[in-house]
Design an enzyme around this catalytic site. Structure first.
Site, PDB file in Angstrom:
ATOM      1  N   GLU A 269      12.942 -32.495 -33.943  1.00 15.08           N
ATOM      2  CA  GLU A 269      12.685 -33.617 -33.031  1.00 15.08           C
ATOM      3  C   GLU A 269      13.911 -33.696 -32.129  1.00 15.08           C
ATOM      4  OE1 GLU A 269      13.102 -36.770 -31.384  1.00 15.08           O
ATOM      5  OE2 GLU A 269      12.982 -37.948 -33.236  1.00 15.08           O
ATOM      6  N   CYS A 303      15.618 -41.166 -28.104  1.00 15.72           N
ATOM      7  CA  CYS A 303      15.098 -39.925 -27.502  1.00 15.72           C
ATOM      8  C   CYS A 303      13.893 -40.208 -26.617  1.00 15.72           C
ATOM      9  CB  CYS A 303      14.644 -38.950 -28.571  1.00 15.72           C
ATOM     10  SG  CYS A 303      15.899 -38.556 -29.724  1.00 15.72           S
TER      11      CYS A 303
HETATM   12  C1  SIN Z   1      14.627 -41.295 -31.709  1.00 15.87           C
HETATM   13  O1  SIN Z   1      15.220 -41.684 -30.734  1.00 15.87           O
HETATM   14  O2  SIN Z   1      14.907 -40.193 -32.210  1.00 15.87           O
HETATM   15  C2  SIN Z   1      13.547 -42.087 -32.391  1.00 15.87           C
HETATM   16  C3  SIN Z   1      12.976 -43.158 -31.567  1.00 15.87           C
HETATM   17  C4  SIN Z   1      11.789 -43.824 -32.193  1.00 15.87           C
HETATM   18  O3  SIN Z   1      11.410 -43.549 -33.328  1.00 15.87           O
HETATM   19  O4  SIN Z   1      11.195 -44.647 -31.518  1.00 15.87           O
END
Ligand code: SIN
Length: 500
Positions: A269, A303
């Site tokens: 991820e 992210c």
């Molecule tokens: C992430 O930023 O890796 C996760 C964000 C989310 O689960 O909403």
């Protein structure tokens, strides 16, 4: 009260109801331990830039020990539990997380910087994955397949992949742990976690609660370390059968390369560069609210945060004003302080990165709507004012590089096909968002956007039931949802024959 918890309480007026949840050791091969020679690394509190606490700093040797323990632990765990029993263990763990949510949120807020409200939200989000996979544990169906051979039956069994190496990021210190390990434990795997060195304490507290729930201590290992070779060990050790990583695309590519040497199952991820498009027919109030949630959540450090905000030329000024009104209500400060609605960035490098993006955008013709500097009066903390820049263009760094901070860069556009092309003009494909009231356009654009997740008239889509993951260089694999369990399982095809 432990010395660490006592110190914590004195410095931050944060009294934990259960001080034993503040753990600075590691969970290696069945017990809490200090690192060899009592080696430690400092963990900083981002709102002041001072040392919050020191955490045990293990070496590659203890990672190897944890992996070996996890191998024995996994076999025993899978042999001795039914799917229903594993689900029940997860449900108890979920209930313990809920019962301790205030303490978990306090620890999380201090180590990460996010506000207490956001931290509470994250703990609830973290718990939701445990609840979800406690239920999915029992729904791990195989198939019975019509065979092309006479008197023969083909069946599939879902089996746990084995020992899983888990490497998690600092931006969601609790939720990224549970999103990975709840499905692993549900499937019957064991885990060795390398938590982020910026925010190790949430992972350690969650592991303690998992053990209190009855999850065997040889099934869950948490090994804090600053040693990069530790992460490499998780990616190369042949006992580890699955590697799950959340972090940057650069590190993800490196780890995936290492993991390929032993053909591990891998989930990645990775980074994003999310477009957030507002068409001329959109509800602008809804869009401004969505942009707030999606851009400024966790101080812009997710992210899935919008990175390029494309607004139709006809509505760009109105939208920018609406967003500015909301942004100016944010109050920066120490996450656990009353009234604070926006925390600091994680470290100085993050502040410098957003500074460089803003400077570049203004140099190349961007117009500052608000923010644009470090705030005064907040000491040495890693703060940056929530910032909006209009008239952004594709030649700016922000167009290509994820800011991972509170900069809303607004790119004007005129045409649907053109904006979709611009939105897809990136090697990343994690999340995209757009706003429109036209249902045909909604279907058309949702199909055309190249990303693993598309939000239509919403700025927040993360939830336990929704598959989370990307396409292109944002990685592969899905977390949460009914697909999340598959990542920790293998399929065995059994052909039974010949019958009479
Ligand atoms: C992430 O930023 O890796 C996760 C964000 C989310 O689960 O909403």
């Amino acid at each position: 009260m432990s010395a660490a918890a006592d110190d914590f309480a004195k410095r931050y007026s944060l009294k934990l109801a259960d001080p034993s949840l503040l753990i600075t050791q590691g969970l290696v091969a069945g017990r809490w331990r200090s690192a060899p020679e009592d080696s430690k690394f400092p963990v900083y509190e981002p709102a002041s830039g001072t040392v919050l606490l020191e955490c045990a700093n293990f070496t590659r040797n203890e990672i190897i020990e944890a992996i070996q323990s996890a191998e024995t632990g996994q076999k025993q765990y899978f042999k001795s539990t039914t799917a229903k029993e594993r689900g029940a263990l997860l449900r108890i763990w979920h209930d313990l997380i809920q019962a301790n949510k205030e303490d978990l949120a306090g620890i999380l807020s201090l180590e990460n910087g996010k506000t207490l409200e956001e931290a509470k939200g994250e703990v609830a989000y973290a718990a939701s994955f445990v609840a979800w996979f406690s239920e999915e544990a029992t729904r791990s169906y195989g198939d019975v397949i019509p065979s092309s051979y006479r008197h023969t039956t083909v069946m599939t069994f879902k089996e746990p992949v084995g020992v899983c190496g888990i490497i998690t990021p600092w931006n969601f210190p609790a939720a990224m742990i549970t999103r990975k390990i709840a499905p692993a434990l549900a499937a019957g795997c064991s885990v060795v976690i390398k938590p982020p060195s910026e925010t190790p304490f949430s992972a350690l507290a969650l592991a303690e609660l998992a053990m209190r729930a009855g999850i065997p201590s040889t099934v869950i290992h948490v090994v804090p370390t600053k040693d990069r070779s530790a992460a490499s060990e998780l990616a190369t050790n042949p006992i580890v059968k699955k590697l799950s990583f959340t972090g940057s695309t650069g590190v993800g590519k490196y780890l995936a390369g290492l993991a390929s040497q032993t053909m591990k199952k891998v989930s990645m991820e990775l980074g994003g560069n999310a477009p957030f498009i507002v068409f001329e027919d959109a509800d602008l109030d809804l869009a401004a609210l969505g942009a707030m949630q999606c851009k400024f959540r966790s101080t812009g450090q997710t992210c899935v945060c919008a990175n390029r905000i494309f607004i139709h030329r006809d509505v760009v000024d109105t939208f920018a004003e609406k967003l500015k009104e909301r942004v100016q209500q944010l109050k920066l400060g120490l996450g656990i302080a009353t009234g604070v609605t926006q925390g600091p960035l994680v470290n100085l490098a993050a502040v410098k990165k957003i500074e460089s993006h803003v400077e570049d955008a203004l140099k190349l013709g961007g117009e500052l709507v608000c923010g644009g500097k470090r705030p005064t009066g907040l000491g040495e903390g890693y703060f940056y004012e929530p910032t909006i820049v209009k008239n952004a263009t594709p030649d700016m760094i922000v167009s290509r590089d994820e800011t991972f901070g509170p900069l809303a860069a607004i790119f004007p556009f005129s045409d649907e096909d053109d904006v979709v092309e611009q939105a897809n003009e990136t090697e990343f494909g994690l999340a995209s968002y757009f706003y429109s009231k036209d249902v045909h356009r909604c279907m058309r654009v949702a199909r055309a956007l190249e990303s693993g997740m598309v939000g239509v008239n919403v700025g927040m889509m993360s939830a336990a039931e929704t598959p989370f993951g990307g396409v292109k260089e944002s990685g592969y694999g899905r977390e949460g949802s009914k697909y999340g369990l598959d990542e920790y399982q293998t399929i065995k095809a059994v052909t039974l024959g010949p019958g009479q």
